[in-house]
Design a protein around this motif. Structure first.
Motif, PDB file in Angstrom:
ATOM      1  N   GLY A   1       0.820  -1.192   0.000  1.00 57.82           N
ATOM      2  CA  GLY A   1       0.000   0.000   0.000  1.00 57.82           C
ATOM      3  C   GLY A   1       0.858   1.248   0.000  1.00 57.82           C
ATOM      4  N   PRO A   2       0.418   2.301  -0.667  1.00 57.52           N
ATOM      5  CA  PRO A   2       1.214   3.523  -0.761  1.00 57.52           C
ATOM      6  C   PRO A   2       1.389   4.238   0.580  1.00 57.52           C
ATOM      7  CG  PRO A   2      -0.949   3.873  -1.713  1.00 57.52           C
ATOM      8  CD  PRO A   2      -0.838   2.407  -1.380  1.00 57.52           C
ATOM      9  N   ARG A   3       0.467   4.056   1.501  1.00 60.18           N
ATOM     10  CA  ARG A   3       0.551   4.753   2.788  1.00 60.18           C
ATOM     11  C   ARG A   3       0.844   3.805   3.947  1.00 60.18           C
ATOM     12  NH1 ARG A   3      -4.120   9.373   2.662  1.00 60.18           N
ATOM     13  NH2 ARG A   3      -3.689  10.073   0.556  1.00 60.18           N
ATOM     14  N   LEU A   4       0.916   2.533   3.675  1.00 61.73           N
ATOM     15  CA  LEU A   4       1.116   1.571   4.745  1.00 61.73           C
ATOM     16  C   LEU A   4       2.571   1.121   4.805  1.00 61.73           C
ATOM     17  CD1 LEU A   4      -2.015  -0.657   4.078  1.00 61.73           C
ATOM     18  CD2 LEU A   4      -1.774   1.152   5.769  1.00 61.73           C
ATOM     19  N   PRO A   5       3.168   1.114   5.986  1.00 65.58           N
ATOM     20  CA  PRO A   5       4.545   0.641   6.094  1.00 65.58           C
ATOM     21  C   PRO A   5       4.606  -0.881   6.203  1.00 65.58           C
ATOM     22  CG  PRO A   5       3.821   1.465   8.201  1.00 65.58           C
ATOM     23  CD  PRO A   5       2.681   1.669   7.228  1.00 65.58           C
ATOM     24  N   GLY A   6       3.830  -1.561   5.379  1.00 64.80           N
ATOM     25  CA  GLY A   6       3.805  -3.014   5.388  1.00 64.80           C
ATOM     26  C   GLY A   6       3.345  -3.542   4.051  1.00 64.80           C
ATOM     27  N   ARG A   7       3.599  -4.819   3.824  1.00 63.91           N
ATOM     28  CA  ARG A   7       3.130  -5.444   2.588  1.00 63.91           C
ATOM     29  C   ARG A   7       2.307  -6.669   2.948  1.00 63.91           C
ATOM     30  NH1 ARG A   7       8.577  -7.077   2.395  1.00 63.91           N
ATOM     31  NH2 ARG A   7       8.683  -9.300   2.856  1.00 63.91           N
ATOM     32  N   ASP A   8       1.243  -6.884   2.204  1.00 59.83           N
ATOM     33  CA  ASP A   8       0.411  -8.069   2.378  1.00 59.83           C
ATOM     34  C   ASP A   8       0.915  -9.151   1.444  1.00 59.83           C
ATOM     35  OD1 ASP A   8      -1.260  -6.839   4.234  1.00 59.83           O
ATOM     36  OD2 ASP A   8      -2.546  -6.018   2.672  1.00 59.83           O
ATOM     37  N   GLU A   9       1.087 -10.336   1.963  1.00 63.40           N
ATOM     38  CA  GLU A   9       1.524 -11.467   1.162  1.00 63.40           C
ATOM     39  C   GLU A   9       0.431 -12.527   1.186  1.00 63.40           C
ATOM     40  OE1 GLU A   9       6.291 -10.961   2.048  1.00 63.40           O
ATOM     41  OE2 GLU A   9       5.261 -12.724   2.818  1.00 63.40           O
ATOM     42  N   TRP A  10      -0.052 -12.892   0.033  1.00 61.59           N
ATOM     43  CA  TRP A  10      -1.037 -13.963  -0.088  1.00 61.59           C
ATOM     44  C   TRP A  10      -0.291 -15.261  -0.303  1.00 61.59           C
ATOM     45  CZ3 TRP A  10      -4.773 -11.363  -4.110  1.00 61.59           C
ATOM     46  CH2 TRP A  10      -5.386 -10.262  -3.510  1.00 61.59           C
ATOM     47  N   ILE A  11      -0.697 -16.294   0.392  1.00 58.82           N
ATOM     48  CA  ILE A  11       0.024 -17.563   0.347  1.00 58.82           C
ATOM     49  C   ILE A  11      -0.847 -18.615  -0.326  1.00 58.82           C
ATOM     50  CG2 ILE A  11       1.186 -19.317   1.747  1.00 58.82           C
ATOM     51  CD1 ILE A  11       1.309 -16.979   3.929  1.00 58.82           C
ATOM     52  N   PHE A  12      -0.304 -19.222  -1.386  1.00 58.35           N
ATOM     53  CA  PHE A  12      -1.011 -20.245  -2.159  1.00 58.35           C
ATOM     54  C   PHE A  12      -0.217 -21.545  -2.155  1.00 58.35           C
ATOM     55  CE2 PHE A  12      -2.340 -16.191  -3.826  1.00 58.35           C
ATOM     56  CZ  PHE A  12      -3.697 -16.348  -4.061  1.00 58.35           C
ATOM     57  N   ASP A  13      -0.923 -22.674  -2.269  1.00 55.75           N
ATOM     58  CA  ASP A  13      -0.277 -23.966  -2.435  1.00 55.75           C
ATOM     59  C   ASP A  13       0.377 -24.006  -3.814  1.00 55.75           C
ATOM     60  OD1 ASP A  13      -0.376 -26.884  -3.516  1.00 55.75           O
ATOM     61  OD2 ASP A  13      -0.556 -27.106  -1.340  1.00 55.75           O
ATOM     62  N   VAL A  14       1.621 -24.420  -3.883  1.00 52.50           N
ATOM     63  CA  VAL A  14       2.369 -24.418  -5.141  1.00 52.50           C
ATOM     64  C   VAL A  14       1.739 -25.360  -6.170  1.00 52.50           C
ATOM     65  CG1 VAL A  14       4.598 -24.934  -6.197  1.00 52.50           C
ATOM     66  CG2 VAL A  14       4.509 -23.813  -3.993  1.00 52.50           C
ATOM     67  N   LYS A  15       1.278 -26.520  -5.734  1.00 53.48           N
ATOM     68  CA  LYS A  15       0.731 -27.512  -6.670  1.00 53.48           C
ATOM     69  C   LYS A  15      -0.723 -27.235  -7.048  1.00 53.48           C
ATOM     70  CE  LYS A  15       3.830 -31.183  -5.257  1.00 53.48           C
ATOM     71  NZ  LYS A  15       3.953 -32.506  -4.672  1.00 53.48           N
ATOM     72  N   THR A  16      -1.573 -26.971  -6.064  1.00 53.65           N
ATOM     73  CA  THR A  16      -3.005 -26.827  -6.332  1.00 53.65           C
ATOM     74  C   THR A  16      -3.429 -25.385  -6.578  1.00 53.65           C
ATOM     75  OG1 THR A  16      -3.589 -26.529  -3.999  1.00 53.65           O
ATOM     76  CG2 THR A  16      -3.478 -28.802  -4.838  1.00 53.65           C
ATOM     77  N   ARG A  17      -2.570 -24.446  -6.223  1.00 54.44           N
ATOM     78  CA  ARG A  17      -2.869 -23.007  -6.312  1.00 54.44           C
ATOM     79  C   ARG A  17      -4.017 -22.587  -5.399  1.00 54.44           C
ATOM     80  NH1 ARG A  17      -2.008 -22.726 -12.735  1.00 54.44           N
ATOM     81  NH2 ARG A  17       0.242 -22.894 -12.674  1.00 54.44           N
ATOM     82  N   GLU A  18      -4.296 -23.388  -4.414  1.00 57.68           N
ATOM     83  CA  GLU A  18      -5.345 -23.097  -3.445  1.00 57.68           C
ATOM     84  C   GLU A  18      -4.855 -22.028  -2.473  1.00 57.68           C
ATOM     85  OE1 GLU A  18      -8.471 -26.202  -1.601  1.00 57.68           O
ATOM     86  OE2 GLU A  18      -6.394 -26.537  -1.078  1.00 57.68           O
ATOM     87  N   PHE A  19      -5.719 -21.067  -2.152  1.00 61.71           N
ATOM     88  CA  PHE A  19      -5.380 -20.001  -1.213  1.00 61.71           C
ATOM     89  C   PHE A  19      -5.273 -20.593   0.183  1.00 61.71           C
ATOM     90  CE2 PHE A  19      -6.809 -16.608   1.721  1.00 61.71           C
ATOM     91  CZ  PHE A  19      -5.789 -15.698   1.491  1.00 61.71           C
ATOM     92  N   LEU A  20      -4.146 -20.372   0.865  1.00 61.38           N
ATOM     93  CA  LEU A  20      -3.913 -20.927   2.196  1.00 61.38           C
ATOM     94  C   LEU A  20      -3.999 -19.899   3.310  1.00 61.38           C
ATOM     95  CD1 LEU A  20      -0.857 -23.207   1.367  1.00 61.38           C
ATOM     96  CD2 LEU A  20      -3.275 -23.858   1.502  1.00 61.38           C
ATOM     97  N   GLY A  21      -3.726 -18.625   2.981  1.00 60.88           N
ATOM     98  CA  GLY A  21      -3.768 -17.596   4.008  1.00 60.88           C
ATOM     99  C   GLY A  21      -3.025 -16.360   3.546  1.00 60.88           C
ATOM    100  N   GLU A  22      -2.773 -15.475   4.497  1.00 58.98           N
ATOM    101  CA  GLU A  22      -2.064 -14.239   4.184  1.00 58.98           C
ATOM    102  C   GLU A  22      -1.310 -13.759   5.412  1.00 58.98           C
ATOM    103  OE1 GLU A  22      -4.543 -10.641   3.697  1.00 58.98           O
ATOM    104  OE2 GLU A  22      -6.207 -11.949   4.192  1.00 58.98           O
ATOM    105  N   ARG A  23      -0.354 -12.896   5.173  1.00 58.31           N
ATOM    106  CA  ARG A  23       0.359 -12.268   6.278  1.00 58.31           C
ATOM    107  C   ARG A  23       0.768 -10.867   5.871  1.00 58.31           C
ATOM    108  NH1 ARG A  23       6.239 -15.294   6.441  1.00 58.31           N
ATOM    109  NH2 ARG A  23       7.002 -14.462   4.464  1.00 58.31           N
ATOM    110  N   THR A  24       1.008 -10.030   6.876  1.00 52.44           N
ATOM    111  CA  THR A  24       1.492  -8.672   6.652  1.00 52.44           C
ATOM    112  C   THR A  24       2.885  -8.577   7.243  1.00 52.44           C
ATOM    113  OG1 THR A  24      -0.753  -7.798   6.765  1.00 52.44           O
ATOM    114  CG2 THR A  24       1.035  -6.222   7.044  1.00 52.44           C
TER     115      THR A  24
END
Length: 62
Positions: A5-28
């Motif tokens: 984000g342009p105003r946030l001092p952090g980045r959101d990372e979306w985490i996916f399974d490498v094989k299935t591409r299923e969404f597993l979660g996120e972290r900042t």
């Protein structure tokens, strides 16, 4: 996937399974030091998908 984000001092990372591409979660992750002792590179929040289900109508719970 990384979102910054342009105003946030952090980045959101979306985490996916490498094989299935299923969404597993996120972290900042802090992209710079914050007041209160948060250091650059520190994970400041996270979530995980623990269960999935299919329902027959919107708003229904499994």
């Amino acid at each position: 996937m990384r979102l910054v984000g342009p105003r946030l001092p952090g980045r959101d990372e979306w985490i996916f399974d490498v094989k299935t591409r299923e969404f597993l979660g996120e972290r900042t992750v802090a992209t710079e030091a914050w007041s209160g002792g948060v250091k650059k590179g520190q994970v400041t929040s996270n979530t995980a998908v623990l269960d999935r289900a299919v329902v027959d109508k919107p708003g229904r719970r499994p």
